[in-house]
Design a protein around this motif. Structure first.
Motif, PDB file in Angstrom:
ATOM      1  N   ALA A 456       0.831  -1.206   0.000  1.00  0.00           N
ATOM      2  CA  ALA A 456       0.000   0.000   0.000  1.00  0.00           C
ATOM      3  C   ALA A 456       0.866   1.256   0.000  1.00  0.00           C
ATOM      4  O   ALA A 456       0.531   2.268  -0.640  1.00  0.00           O
ATOM      5  CB  ALA A 456      -0.931  -0.011   1.210  1.00  0.00           C
ATOM      6  N   ARG A 457       1.973   1.238   0.710  1.00  0.00           N
ATOM      7  CA  ARG A 457       2.890   2.381   0.729  1.00  0.00           C
ATOM      8  C   ARG A 457       3.424   2.661  -0.675  1.00  0.00           C
ATOM      9  O   ARG A 457       3.489   3.814  -1.120  1.00  0.00           O
ATOM     10  CB  ARG A 457       4.065   2.088   1.675  1.00  0.00           C
ATOM     11  CG  ARG A 457       3.849   2.529   3.103  1.00  0.00           C
ATOM     12  CD  ARG A 457       5.084   2.286   3.954  1.00  0.00           C
ATOM     13  NE  ARG A 457       5.125   3.227   5.073  1.00  0.00           N
ATOM     14  CZ  ARG A 457       6.052   3.230   6.019  1.00  0.00           C
ATOM     15  NH1 ARG A 457       7.042   2.328   5.973  1.00  0.00           N
ATOM     16  NH2 ARG A 457       6.029   4.122   6.995  1.00  0.00           N
ATOM     17  N   ILE A 458       3.818   1.604  -1.354  1.00  0.00           N
ATOM     18  CA  ILE A 458       4.345   1.770  -2.708  1.00  0.00           C
ATOM     19  C   ILE A 458       3.255   2.294  -3.634  1.00  0.00           C
ATOM     20  O   ILE A 458       3.497   3.200  -4.449  1.00  0.00           O
ATOM     21  CB  ILE A 458       4.904   0.434  -3.226  1.00  0.00           C
ATOM     22  CG1 ILE A 458       6.090   0.008  -2.359  1.00  0.00           C
ATOM     23  CG2 ILE A 458       5.316   0.551  -4.688  1.00  0.00           C
ATOM     24  CD1 ILE A 458       6.537  -1.423  -2.592  1.00  0.00           C
ATOM     25  N   ALA A 459       2.053   1.742  -3.519  1.00  0.00           N
ATOM     26  CA  ALA A 459       0.942   2.224  -4.354  1.00  0.00           C
ATOM     27  C   ALA A 459       0.676   3.694  -4.097  1.00  0.00           C
ATOM     28  O   ALA A 459       0.396   4.466  -5.026  1.00  0.00           O
ATOM     29  CB  ALA A 459      -0.311   1.389  -4.065  1.00  0.00           C
ATOM     30  N   SER A 460       0.800   4.107  -2.840  1.00  0.00           N
ATOM     31  CA  SER A 460       0.563   5.510  -2.492  1.00  0.00           C
ATOM     32  C   SER A 460       1.596   6.429  -3.130  1.00  0.00           C
ATOM     33  O   SER A 460       1.246   7.469  -3.707  1.00  0.00           O
ATOM     34  CB  SER A 460       0.596   5.661  -0.967  1.00  0.00           C
ATOM     35  OG  SER A 460       0.524   7.023  -0.594  1.00  0.00           O
ATOM     36  N   THR A 575      -5.154 -10.814  -2.216  1.00  0.00           N
ATOM     37  CA  THR A 575      -5.192  -9.615  -3.056  1.00  0.00           C
ATOM     38  C   THR A 575      -4.307  -8.534  -2.467  1.00  0.00           C
ATOM     39  O   THR A 575      -4.456  -8.191  -1.287  1.00  0.00           O
ATOM     40  CB  THR A 575      -6.625  -9.080  -3.170  1.00  0.00           C
ATOM     41  OG1 THR A 575      -7.479 -10.118  -3.670  1.00  0.00           O
ATOM     42  CG2 THR A 575      -6.681  -7.879  -4.108  1.00  0.00           C
ATOM     43  N   PRO A 576      -3.351  -7.968  -3.239  1.00  0.00           N
ATOM     44  CA  PRO A 576      -2.492  -6.903  -2.704  1.00  0.00           C
ATOM     45  C   PRO A 576      -3.317  -5.661  -2.354  1.00  0.00           C
ATOM     46  O   PRO A 576      -4.249  -5.306  -3.078  1.00  0.00           O
ATOM     47  CB  PRO A 576      -1.513  -6.603  -3.843  1.00  0.00           C
ATOM     48  CG  PRO A 576      -1.652  -7.741  -4.796  1.00  0.00           C
ATOM     49  CD  PRO A 576      -3.025  -8.291  -4.627  1.00  0.00           C
ATOM     50  N   ALA A 577      -2.976  -5.022  -1.253  1.00  0.00           N
ATOM     51  CA  ALA A 577      -3.702  -3.821  -0.823  1.00  0.00           C
ATOM     52  C   ALA A 577      -3.168  -2.589  -1.547  1.00  0.00           C
ATOM     53  O   ALA A 577      -1.954  -2.370  -1.606  1.00  0.00           O
ATOM     54  CB  ALA A 577      -3.555  -3.646   0.683  1.00  0.00           C
ATOM     55  N   GLU A 578      -4.061  -1.806  -2.103  1.00  0.00           N
ATOM     56  CA  GLU A 578      -3.677  -0.543  -2.736  1.00  0.00           C
ATOM     57  C   GLU A 578      -3.649   0.592  -1.722  1.00  0.00           C
ATOM     58  O   GLU A 578      -2.953   1.582  -1.904  1.00  0.00           O
ATOM     59  CB  GLU A 578      -4.647  -0.208  -3.877  1.00  0.00           C
ATOM     60  CG  GLU A 578      -4.625  -1.217  -5.016  1.00  0.00           C
ATOM     61  CD  GLU A 578      -3.251  -1.285  -5.687  1.00  0.00           C
ATOM     62  OE1 GLU A 578      -2.639  -0.220  -5.908  1.00  0.00           O
ATOM     63  OE2 GLU A 578      -2.789  -2.410  -5.965  1.00  0.00           O
ATOM     64  N   GLU A 579      -4.418   0.440  -0.667  1.00  0.00           N
ATOM     65  CA  GLU A 579      -4.409   1.417   0.419  1.00  0.00           C
ATOM     66  C   GLU A 579      -4.970   0.752   1.665  1.00  0.00           C
ATOM     67  O   GLU A 579      -5.713  -0.219   1.594  1.00  0.00           O
ATOM     68  CB  GLU A 579      -5.217   2.668   0.068  1.00  0.00           C
ATOM     69  CG  GLU A 579      -6.668   2.403  -0.260  1.00  0.00           C
ATOM     70  CD  GLU A 579      -7.411   3.683  -0.637  1.00  0.00           C
ATOM     71  OE1 GLU A 579      -6.885   4.769  -0.337  1.00  0.00           O
ATOM     72  OE2 GLU A 579      -8.502   3.585  -1.207  1.00  0.00           O
ATOM     73  N   LEU A 580      -4.549   1.236   2.816  1.00  0.00           N
ATOM     74  CA  LEU A 580      -5.035   0.719   4.091  1.00  0.00           C
ATOM     75  C   LEU A 580      -5.649   1.866   4.885  1.00  0.00           C
ATOM     76  O   LEU A 580      -5.131   2.983   4.888  1.00  0.00           O
ATOM     77  CB  LEU A 580      -3.890   0.091   4.892  1.00  0.00           C
ATOM     78  CG  LEU A 580      -3.276  -1.181   4.302  1.00  0.00           C
ATOM     79  CD1 LEU A 580      -2.087  -1.633   5.132  1.00  0.00           C
ATOM     80  CD2 LEU A 580      -4.297  -2.308   4.225  1.00  0.00           C
TER      81      LEU A 580
END
Length: 581
Positions: A456-460, A575-580
């Motif tokens: 999620a950090r990387i997606a952010s 499923t990978p998290a896009e944000e938490l």
């Protein structure tokens, strides 16, 4: 790209050259020569045991072999130093440019990075869950379902042709008990008072089945003897339970390729054919077994039975396959089922059983060995018990089952992703504590959160790059200048990415998908360390205002981590998290 395999190939080429030049004798077996990460990262980037394993057969001192090998390896552009340690271990340090190449390879390969061809051309059957069709799946089945499904995905990722299979245990007395239980619910639907006795199943999940039976036949079976309704109710009940099981598995994202019915083995000659195959090999005989070890039951008496000579294939005792009354033992249809799998052309069989099947392992391995003449190995994985906790106390919450906690209960409490990941945070044969509070807390101690938080950090940060107008597609990032990736924290991340293809092959070779979960936790830890280092060293941050080129050089590493985390989670079925939030 498997850098460890590439460097090992270089080591083997060097050893072969040493043989040609007389520094090593010919005829040496290099199979046990390894290249792997050193136990202490301070010793280097890779280590090889070549000198240690070859010294005795070569009749040479390990250090002499290691020093000669080090001189040759130092000529490789990727290797900056080859240092002999201790009695003859060889530690290798690689050029920093190697780590930049790994990042580029990950970005260029995408989800294919880490895929292996080790299983190419091989067919494997993974049988898992295989619960009796007498009710909803419980928490023990949940662990087996997750383990088996992740193992199947791992083997597919390693190049095998995989079949996911469920063996329906619908040929034994337990389905008769199910039919009687449904009949009681049927009578209840007609307003009768009923009592669940004789081992019948009291769970609420059979209420709807009893009502459905009433809709189908009206009052035709009321007050009728078993011979009138048993066959029909048994078939209807089994179908209803299998549909319930399919739905429960769907909650976890588990989809089987094939369902095989035990009932289909009876009356079709298939059990007889399997036993005849063993008989043709001289492995079936009439005999009397020794009494059980320990205290002999008072009602025990020696009886002649039809036995399988399983001791000739590694079992402790021979096993009965036909009772003295002529009926088959429970082992006979299982032999026939595995005979069927062998006849379907599988190169490897994997059975995932519950911990209570520990005594079944040797006899099943013996049967498969005998049936296939040792050609087809079978690996039987036992899944230990799961203990549920909440607020520090053992947790019981089943509403439907009557006597046990269901898969559905667990998934509805924490969701499929958390359920699946947590079930893989221990090796399958180790007990697992599932604490509903801990698996949902946001801390490093919760591996589910820790890995998802990294993704999620990387997606952010990639979203922020997009908002800043910085191109961050994989092709652009792969073309970025990565020569500045020199900080220890950055290189630690890249080195961990290097281990992914090697880890996949080890996990697939040992049939241990929990290794993937462990690896992802370690990779996430390296990413979080690098992220936090950016608080003290601004040059390590992933975004640099007004400098797209520098930002892209930093984002490349982060994006590569996301690629591998996503691939690893896909194997685990998460499923990978896009944000938490």
């Amino acid at each position: 790209m498997n850098l460890f395999a590439d460097i090992r190939a270089t080591v083997l080429d060097s050893l072969a050259a040493m043989q040609q030049e007389g520094d090593l004798p010919g005829g040496l077996d290099f199979a046990n020569v390894t290249v792997e990460p050193p136990r202490d990262p301070g010793h280097g980037d890779m280590a090889t045991n070549a000198a240690m394993v070859l010294a005795k057969p070569a009749g040479l001192k390990p250090r002499d072999i290691a020093e000669a090998l080090a001189d040759r390896l130092a000529a490789d552009d990727r290797i900056t130093s080859a240092e002999v340690a201790g009695p003859g271990f060889l530690n290798l340090r690689l050029d920093p440019a190697v780590w930049a190449d790994i990042v580029r390879t990950v970005l260029q390969s995408g989800p294919q990075y880490g895929r292996s061809a080790m299983g190419r051309g091989l067919k494997v059957n993974v049988e898992y869950v295989s619960a009796n069709p007498t009710g909803p799946l419980h928490v023990g089945h949940t662990r087996g379902a997750v383990f088996g499904d992740a193992l199947a995905s791992l083997l597919d990722y390693a190049g095998y042709e995989v079949t996911r299979e469920y063996y329906i245990n619908d040929g034994g007395a337990q389905v008769d008990v199910l039919a009687r239980s449904v009949y009681l619910r049927y009578l209840e639907a007609h307003g009768h008072e009923v009592t669940f006795e004789g081992g019948t199943y009291p769970g609420d999940y059979l209420i709807s089945v009893g009502e459905a039976l009433k809709s189908k036949v009206g009052d035709a079976y009321v007050d009728q003897p078993e011979e009138v309704w048993l066959d029909d109710v048994r078939e209807m009940a089994t179908e209803a339970m299998m549909e319930l099981i399919r739905v429960d598995l769907g909650l976890l994202g588990v989809q089987m390729d094939h369902f095989f019915s035990e009932k289909a083995l009876y009356g079709t000659g298939r059990i007889e054919a399997a036993i005849d195959s063993l008989s043709d090999k001289g492995l079936i005989y009439q005999g009397t077994l020794e009494p059980p070890k320990g205290k002999v039951p008072e009602d025990w008496e020696p009886r002649e039975q039809t036995l399988f000579r399983s001791t000739e294939h590694g079992d402790d005792v021979d096993r009965p396959i036909r009772k003295s009354d002529g009926s088959w033992t429970y082992f006979a249809p299982d032999i026939a089922y595995h005979y069927d799998k062998i006849s379907r052309g599988y190169d490897l069989l994997i059975d995932v059983f519950g911990a209570d099947h520990g005594g079944y392992v040797k006899r099943m391995k013996a049967a498969v060995s005998a049936l296939s003449d040792g050609r087809v190995p079978v690996d039987i994985k036992l899944c230990q018990l799961v203990k549920l906790f909440k607020d520090g106390e053992p947790f019981k919450m089943s509403k439907r089952a009557g006597t046990f906690i269901t898969l559905r209960d667990v998934v509805e409490e924490v969701g499929p992703d958390v359920t699946r990941f947590v079930m893989l945070t221990r090796k399958n044969d180790a007990p697992l504590d599932f604490d509903f509070d801990k698996v949902l807390e946001q801390s490093r101690e919760n591996p589910v959160f820790y890995v998802q938080y990294a993704h999620a950090r990387i997606a952010s940060v990639l979203r922020k790059a997009g908002e800043a107008g910085i191109a961050h597609d994989d092709a652009t990032l792969a073309a970025a200048d990565l020569s500045g990736m020199t900080d220890e924290a950055e290189q630690s991340v890249a080195k961990k990415l290097t281990e992914w293809p090697r880890l996949v092959e080890i996990a697939a070779r040992t049939n241990e998908p929990h290794r993937v979960a462990f690896y992802l936790y370690e990779l996430a830890g390296d990413l979080h360390t690098l992220w936090n280092r950016g608080n003290d060293k601004p040059e390590l941050r992933f975004l640099h205002e007004g400098d797209a080129a520098l930002s892209q050089s930093k984002l490349a590493l982060a994006r590569a981590v996301a690629v591998v985390i996503s691939a690893g989670l896909a194997i685990l079925g998460v499923t990978p998290a896009e944000e938490l939030r």
